[in-house]
Write a protein that holds these residues in place. Sequence first.
Motif, PDB file in Angstrom:
ATOM      1  N   GLY A 133       3.635   8.412  -0.286  1.00 57.48           N
ATOM      2  CA  GLY A 133       2.638   8.141  -1.320  1.00 57.48           C
ATOM      3  C   GLY A 133       2.466   6.651  -1.559  1.00 57.48           C
ATOM      4  N   GLN A 134       3.579   5.923  -1.563  1.00 54.77           N
ATOM      5  CA  GLN A 134       3.514   4.470  -1.740  1.00 54.77           C
ATOM      6  C   GLN A 134       2.838   3.802  -0.547  1.00 54.77           C
ATOM      7  OE1 GLN A 134       4.501   2.766  -4.529  1.00 54.77           O
ATOM      8  NE2 GLN A 134       3.511   1.023  -3.546  1.00 54.77           N
ATOM      9  N   LEU A 135       3.087   4.339   0.646  1.00 55.82           N
ATOM     10  CA  LEU A 135       2.453   3.804   1.850  1.00 55.82           C
ATOM     11  C   LEU A 135       0.931   3.941   1.770  1.00 55.82           C
ATOM     12  CD1 LEU A 135       2.789   2.703   4.785  1.00 55.82           C
ATOM     13  CD2 LEU A 135       2.853   5.094   5.523  1.00 55.82           C
ATOM     14  N   VAL A 136       0.461   5.124   1.376  1.00 55.49           N
ATOM     15  CA  VAL A 136      -0.982   5.356   1.267  1.00 55.49           C
ATOM     16  C   VAL A 136      -1.585   4.479   0.175  1.00 55.49           C
ATOM     17  CG1 VAL A 136      -2.742   7.062   0.694  1.00 55.49           C
ATOM     18  CG2 VAL A 136      -0.829   7.690   2.178  1.00 55.49           C
ATOM     19  N   GLU A 137      -0.908   4.376  -0.955  1.00 55.04           N
ATOM     20  CA  GLU A 137      -1.423   3.557  -2.059  1.00 55.04           C
ATOM     21  C   GLU A 137      -1.577   2.099  -1.638  1.00 55.04           C
ATOM     22  OE1 GLU A 137      -0.127   2.097  -6.556  1.00 55.04           O
ATOM     23  OE2 GLU A 137       0.919   3.781  -5.601  1.00 55.04           O
ATOM     24  N   ALA A 138      -0.599   1.588  -0.881  1.00 56.07           N
ATOM     25  CA  ALA A 138      -0.683   0.200  -0.421  1.00 56.07           C
ATOM     26  C   ALA A 138      -1.836   0.018   0.561  1.00 56.07           C
ATOM     27  CB  ALA A 138       0.634  -0.213   0.232  1.00 56.07           C
ATOM     28  N   MET A 139      -2.068   1.007   1.421  1.00 56.92           N
ATOM     29  CA  MET A 139      -3.181   0.919   2.372  1.00 56.92           C
ATOM     30  C   MET A 139      -4.515   0.830   1.631  1.00 56.92           C
ATOM     31  SD  MET A 139      -1.898   1.133   5.485  1.00 56.92           S
ATOM     32  CE  MET A 139      -0.383   1.666   6.283  1.00 56.92           C
ATOM     33  N   VAL A 140      -4.661   1.634   0.594  1.00 58.41           N
ATOM     34  CA  VAL A 140      -5.921   1.664  -0.146  1.00 58.41           C
ATOM     35  C   VAL A 140      -6.096   0.392  -0.976  1.00 58.41           C
ATOM     36  CG1 VAL A 140      -7.201   2.869  -1.952  1.00 58.41           C
ATOM     37  CG2 VAL A 140      -5.983   4.175  -0.192  1.00 58.41           C
ATOM     38  N   ARG A 141      -5.026  -0.044  -1.632  1.00 59.11           N
ATOM     39  CA  ARG A 141      -5.142  -1.162  -2.565  1.00 59.11           C
ATOM     40  C   ARG A 141      -5.220  -2.506  -1.856  1.00 59.11           C
ATOM     41  NH1 ARG A 141      -0.280  -2.027  -6.603  1.00 59.11           N
ATOM     42  NH2 ARG A 141      -0.846   0.113  -7.154  1.00 59.11           N
ATOM     43  N   HIS A 142      -4.367  -2.717  -0.860  1.00 61.29           N
ATOM     44  CA  HIS A 142      -4.246  -4.047  -0.263  1.00 61.29           C
ATOM     45  C   HIS A 142      -4.949  -4.188   1.087  1.00 61.29           C
ATOM     46  CE1 HIS A 142      -1.544  -4.983  -3.464  1.00 61.29           C
ATOM     47  NE2 HIS A 142      -0.604  -4.160  -3.047  1.00 61.29           N
ATOM     48  N   PHE A 143      -5.175  -3.073   1.768  1.00 56.11           N
ATOM     49  CA  PHE A 143      -5.747  -3.166   3.110  1.00 56.11           C
ATOM     50  C   PHE A 143      -7.123  -2.507   3.190  1.00 56.11           C
ATOM     51  CE2 PHE A 143      -1.141  -3.368   3.457  1.00 56.11           C
ATOM     52  CZ  PHE A 143      -0.980  -4.544   4.168  1.00 56.11           C
ATOM     53  N   HIS A 144      -7.717  -2.230   2.026  1.00 51.52           N
ATOM     54  CA  HIS A 144      -9.116  -1.781   1.922  1.00 51.52           C
ATOM     55  C   HIS A 144      -9.385  -0.515   2.735  1.00 51.52           C
ATOM     56  CE1 HIS A 144      -9.684  -5.657   0.028  1.00 51.52           C
ATOM     57  NE2 HIS A 144      -9.220  -6.246   1.104  1.00 51.52           N
ATOM     58  N   ALA A 145      -8.448   0.420   2.698  1.00 51.64           N
ATOM     59  CA  ALA A 145      -8.646   1.701   3.377  1.00 51.64           C
ATOM     60  C   ALA A 145      -9.291   2.689   2.414  1.00 51.64           C
ATOM     61  CB  ALA A 145      -7.312   2.251   3.871  1.00 51.64           C
ATOM     62  N   ASP A 146     -10.239   3.462   2.913  1.00 52.98           N
ATOM     63  CA  ASP A 146     -10.828   4.539   2.122  1.00 52.98           C
ATOM     64  C   ASP A 146     -10.102   5.858   2.356  1.00 52.98           C
ATOM     65  OD1 ASP A 146     -12.838   2.958   0.942  1.00 52.98           O
ATOM     66  OD2 ASP A 146     -14.054   3.099   2.754  1.00 52.98           O
ATOM     67  N   MET A 147      -9.393   5.960   3.475  1.00 48.21           N
ATOM     68  CA  MET A 147      -8.665   7.189   3.793  1.00 48.21           C
ATOM     69  C   MET A 147      -7.547   6.864   4.777  1.00 48.21           C
ATOM     70  SD  MET A 147     -11.914   8.655   5.877  1.00 48.21           S
ATOM     71  CE  MET A 147     -12.976   7.903   4.644  1.00 48.21           C
ATOM     72  N   VAL A 148      -6.466   7.632   4.687  1.00 45.73           N
ATOM     73  CA  VAL A 148      -5.297   7.418   5.544  1.00 45.73           C
ATOM     74  C   VAL A 148      -4.827   8.774   6.050  1.00 45.73           C
ATOM     75  CG1 VAL A 148      -2.933   6.526   5.683  1.00 45.73           C
ATOM     76  CG2 VAL A 148      -4.613   5.380   4.215  1.00 45.73           C
ATOM     77  N   ARG A 149      -4.462   8.824   7.332  1.00 47.80           N
ATOM     78  CA  ARG A 149      -3.892  10.037   7.909  1.00 47.80           C
ATOM     79  C   ARG A 149      -2.702   9.660   8.788  1.00 47.80           C
ATOM     80  NH1 ARG A 149      -6.808  11.609   4.641  1.00 47.80           N
ATOM     81  NH2 ARG A 149      -8.420  13.222   4.727  1.00 47.80           N
ATOM     82  N   LEU A 150      -1.736  10.588   8.860  1.00 46.20           N
ATOM     83  CA  LEU A 150      -0.571  10.427   9.727  1.00 46.20           C
ATOM     84  C   LEU A 150      -0.449  11.662  10.606  1.00 46.20           C
ATOM     85  CD1 LEU A 150       2.030   8.926   7.242  1.00 46.20           C
ATOM     86  CD2 LEU A 150       1.439   7.923   9.454  1.00 46.20           C
ATOM     87  N   ALA A 151      -0.441  11.443  11.906  1.00 44.71           N
ATOM     88  CA  ALA A 151      -0.203  12.540  12.844  1.00 44.71           C
ATOM     89  C   ALA A 151       1.215  12.403  13.378  1.00 44.71           C
ATOM     90  CB  ALA A 151      -1.212  12.491  13.989  1.00 44.71           C
ATOM     91  N   MET A 152       1.982  13.508  13.350  1.00 46.28           N
ATOM     92  CA  MET A 152       3.396  13.469  13.738  1.00 46.28           C
ATOM     93  C   MET A 152       3.779  14.796  14.376  1.00 46.28           C
ATOM     94  SD  MET A 152       4.695  13.726   9.835  1.00 46.28           S
ATOM     95  CE  MET A 152       3.377  12.583   9.415  1.00 46.28           C
TER      96      MET A 152
END
Length: 255
Positions: A133-152
């Motif tokens: 959750g913290q990883l996604v929040e940082a992507m949106v707030r600091h790296f201007h991401a509108d959406m994040v996905r992880l494939a594993m």
Amino acid sequence: MGRSGRTRLDDRPSGAGLRRASAPSAGLMAMPPLPPADQEERDRVLAYLRAHPTLLDQHPDILADLVIPHGAGPKAASLIERQVQVLRERNLRLEGTLDELLRHARQNEALLDKTHELALTLLRIPDLKTRLGQLVEAMVRHFHADMVRLAMPAAHPALQHTHLDPLCLALEEWPGPPATGEPRCGPLEAALAGWMFRAPHPPPASAALIPLPKGTGVLLIGSQDPHRFHLHMGTAVLRRLGDLAGAALEADSPS
């Protein structure tokens, strides 16, 4: 009566009166005659310039390479001024390029600082849910991401948490060729976009596809801005984000 001694034409200290004529400038001295072939070539060039008086305006780069003696007389002043103008414009373009490079350098430095802060934050979080959750929040707030996905891999514990859907996807269901090597930026293939960003989420206009270390998965950052992620952008920061995402998942990967 006048003063004794030789009479001077000018007694002013500055000596601003009559002066001896200076020797002719080397640039104004008569040049030796040219060979007939060279003379014909010069005449053709001069005739062409006279017939096309705007030629130098159409090709200002030539002016920067011309050599015009300072003693060439008042008619040369306009050419010298034009040379100065061309060089000034070139200097302004170089300054603009330098300003742009400095701006990008400052932006990259800020992104690296944010990446470092994110790494320290993830180190302090013990559980997988909060860490991702913290990883996604940082992507949106600091790296201007509108959406994040992880494939594993399907066996990863993250895929057992329903609260992480649709963030985490099974790598075995990946459509098309696997994502390996360097990060890729630009528009996504329709099949991949439809798989990773399912309704009601709209597909991104541009995205960064970041393979995780050791082939453990893929981080995808999407944006609705078509120019946010493009083919020619640098990927150094994206690689570091992939390393962080891989480390965040590896802590909970099955042994």
